[in-house]
Design an enzyme around this catalytic site. Structure first.
Site, mmCIF file in Angstrom:
data_model
loop_
_atom_site.group_PDB
_atom_site.id
_atom_site.type_symbol
_atom_site.label_atom_id
_atom_site.label_comp_id
_atom_site.label_asym_id
_atom_site.label_seq_id
_atom_site.Cartn_x
_atom_site.Cartn_y
_atom_site.Cartn_z
ATOM 1 N N GLY A 65 -11.879 -3.401 -1.335
ATOM 2 C CA GLY A 65 -12.469 -4.472 -2.136
ATOM 3 C C GLY A 65 -13.517 -3.969 -3.100
ATOM 4 C CB THR A 66 -14.288 -0.531 -4.298
ATOM 5 O OG1 THR A 66 -13.899 -0.041 -3.023
ATOM 6 C CG2 THR A 66 -15.562 0.165 -4.752
ATOM 7 C CG HIS A 141 -14.289 5.407 -2.804
ATOM 8 N ND1 HIS A 141 -14.497 4.078 -2.497
ATOM 9 C CD2 HIS A 141 -13.317 5.422 -3.767
ATOM 10 C CE1 HIS A 141 -13.702 3.326 -3.233
ATOM 11 N NE2 HIS A 141 -12.978 4.112 -4.006
ATOM 12 C CB SER A 173 -4.734 -1.597 -0.229
ATOM 13 O OG SER A 173 -5.147 -1.716 -1.573
ATOM 14 C CG LEU A 260 -15.701 -12.381 -9.408
ATOM 15 C CD1 LEU A 260 -16.843 -12.447 -8.401
ATOM 16 C CD2 LEU A 260 -15.462 -10.940 -9.839
ATOM 17 C CD GLU A 263 -2.247 -14.736 -10.181
ATOM 18 O OE1 GLU A 263 -1.846 -14.448 -11.331
ATOM 19 O OE2 GLU A 263 -1.749 -14.235 -9.149
ATOM 20 N N GLY A 296 -3.874 -8.755 -2.663
ATOM 21 C CA GLY A 296 -5.222 -9.151 -2.280
ATOM 22 C C GLY A 296 -5.285 -9.995 -1.030
#
Length: 328
Positions: A65-66, A141, A173, A260, A263, A296
C-alpha cells in the site's frame, strides 16, 4: 524470528536463475536483509544520511500500500494541490534507494538513447537536490537496520508512517509487480517459496514489520494497516492528517477519498508507473503484460494461491506472530 525450514541452497539458485537480468545483477545479504547488489554502493551514503526532521518518511515492505500512502501523505502535506499532483509521484515523493533496484549502467553503455528518469537513475542525488525545495515525502522499503543512523539512534526524529498488509495479498502483489517491472522470470509457486524463506529484496517480511510495530507508540511514528485503509479510508485520512498536524475538513476528506479511490488511482498516470513500464517495454527489458495497479482487494490471494500454499502461509504466520501482540 522463527522460520519454517527451507532448502536455502535450492532457493538461492532459483533467485539467481529467475531474478537476474540486464538491470538486476544479483543479490547480496546486508545486515540479514536481501538486497540487489547495487545497494552495496549506496549503503554507506544512506547510513550517514543527513536527515531533515521536517521530511516525512513512508516506510514499508514492497507492495503493502506504499503508493497509495504516498499519494495520501503528499496531498495532505501540500494542501490537496490536485493540479501540482499531476506531476509524477516519483518526482513529488522520491524513492530513496530505487537505483539499487534498477541498475541500468551496463545497458546504457550499449544503448545511448536510453534515458531513465533522474529519480531512478541516481535516486540519492535526486533526493538531495529535491530537499533544497522544502520538506520531502520520502519513500523507502528499507527495513529498520538499513535506515540512516540518525533515525535509528533517535538523533533525528522525522515523522515516519509505516504501512503493512497481510502477507498472502502482499505476496500476490509482489509477484505481479516483480514480473511486470523487475524482471522476475519464474513461476508463482517458486516466488511464494522465496517470499516465505525471506529470499526477496527487502525480506525477511516479519523482520521488516516488527521493529516498526514495536516503536508504534513513539510520537513520531504512525503504524497503518492496508486492510483498514480499504475498509475505512476517510478515517485513515483523518488519522494521517492529524499525525502530520495538517487537520482536514470533512469536505477535504471527502475530496481526498475520491482522489484516492482505486479507480482514480488506477487511471492516474502520475501514480501508476506508466513511465517506467513504458520505458521497459520500449527497450524490451521486460516483456510482460499487465498494469501496476491490479485490484487492490483484500483477500485477492484466494483466487491465486492453492490450498497447500495458503496453509504454508498460515502456519508460517502463526509461527512468527505467536509470541507477539500483532495480528491482521
Amino acid at each position: 524470528m522463527v522460520f519454517t525450514t527451507f532448502d536455502n541452497e535450492k532457493l538461492d539458485k532459483i533467485l539467481e536463475r529467475d531474478f537476474t537480468n540486464v538491470f538486476r545483477l544479483g543479490h547480496i545479504n546486508v545486515e540479514g536483509v536481501v538486497m540487489p547488489k547495487r545497494f552495496a554502493e549506496m549503503k554507506s551514503e544512506i547510513l550517514n544520511w543527513n536527515v531533515n526532521e521536517n521530511d516525512v518518511w513512508i516506510c514499508s515492505f514492497p507492495k503493502t500500500g506504499t503508493t497509495w500512502t504516498q499519494e495520501m501523505v503528499w496531498m495532505i502535506m501540500n494542501n490537496l494541490d490536485f493540479e501540482k499532483g499531476k506531476t509524477n509521484l516519483g518526482i513529488r515523493s522520491p524513492f530513496l534507494e530505487v537505483t539499487a533496484l534498477f541498475d541500468y549502467r551496463n545497458f546504457q553503455k550499449e544503448n545511448t538513447d536510453f534515458h531513465p528518469p533522474p529519480f531512478i537513475e541516481d535516486s540519492l542525488k535526486f533526493v538531495k537536490e529535491s530537499s533544497q525545495n522544502g520538506p520531502l515525502c520520502i519513500k523507502t522499503h528499507l527495513p529498520w537496520p538499513l535506515l540512516p543512523k540518525e533515525i535509528r539512534d533517535n538523533i533525528k526524529k522525522p515523522k515516519i508512517i509505516y504501512v503493512t498488509r497481510n502477507p498472502k495479498d502482499t505476496c500476490i502483489s509482489y509477484y505481479n509487480h516483480s514480473k511486470l517491472m523487475e524482471g522476475y522470470k519464474g513461476n508463482f509457486e517458486n516466488f511464494c517459496e522465496l517470499f516465505l524463506a525471506g529470499k526477496l529484496s527487502f525480506a525477511p517480511y516479519w523482520n521488516h514489520i516488527f521493529p516498526f510495530w514495536e516503536r508504534r507508540n513513539q510520537p513520531n511514528i504512525l503504524f497503518l494497516k492496508y486492510e483498514k485503509m480499504v475498509d475505512d479510508l476517510p478515517s485513515v485520512i483523518k488519522e494521517v492528517a492529524d499525525f502530520l498536524e495538517k487537520p482536514l475538513t470533512s469536505e477535504n476528506i471527502d475530496a481526498l477519498s475520491k482522489h484516492l479511490s482505486f479507480e482514480s488511482m488506477k487511471n492516474n498516470p502520475s501514480v501508476n508507473y506508466e513511465v517506467v513500464i513504458g520505458m521497459h517495454r520500449k527497450f524490451k527489458l521486460i516483456e510482460c503484460e499487465g498494469n501496476f495497479m491490479r485490484s487492490g482487494k483484500v483477500g485477492d490471494y484466494k483466487a491465486k494461491m492453492s490450498p497447500d500454499i495458503i496453509q504454508k502461509f498460515n502456519e508460517w504466520t502463526e509461527e512468527n506472530t505467536k509470541n507477539t501482540d500483532f495480528s491482521y
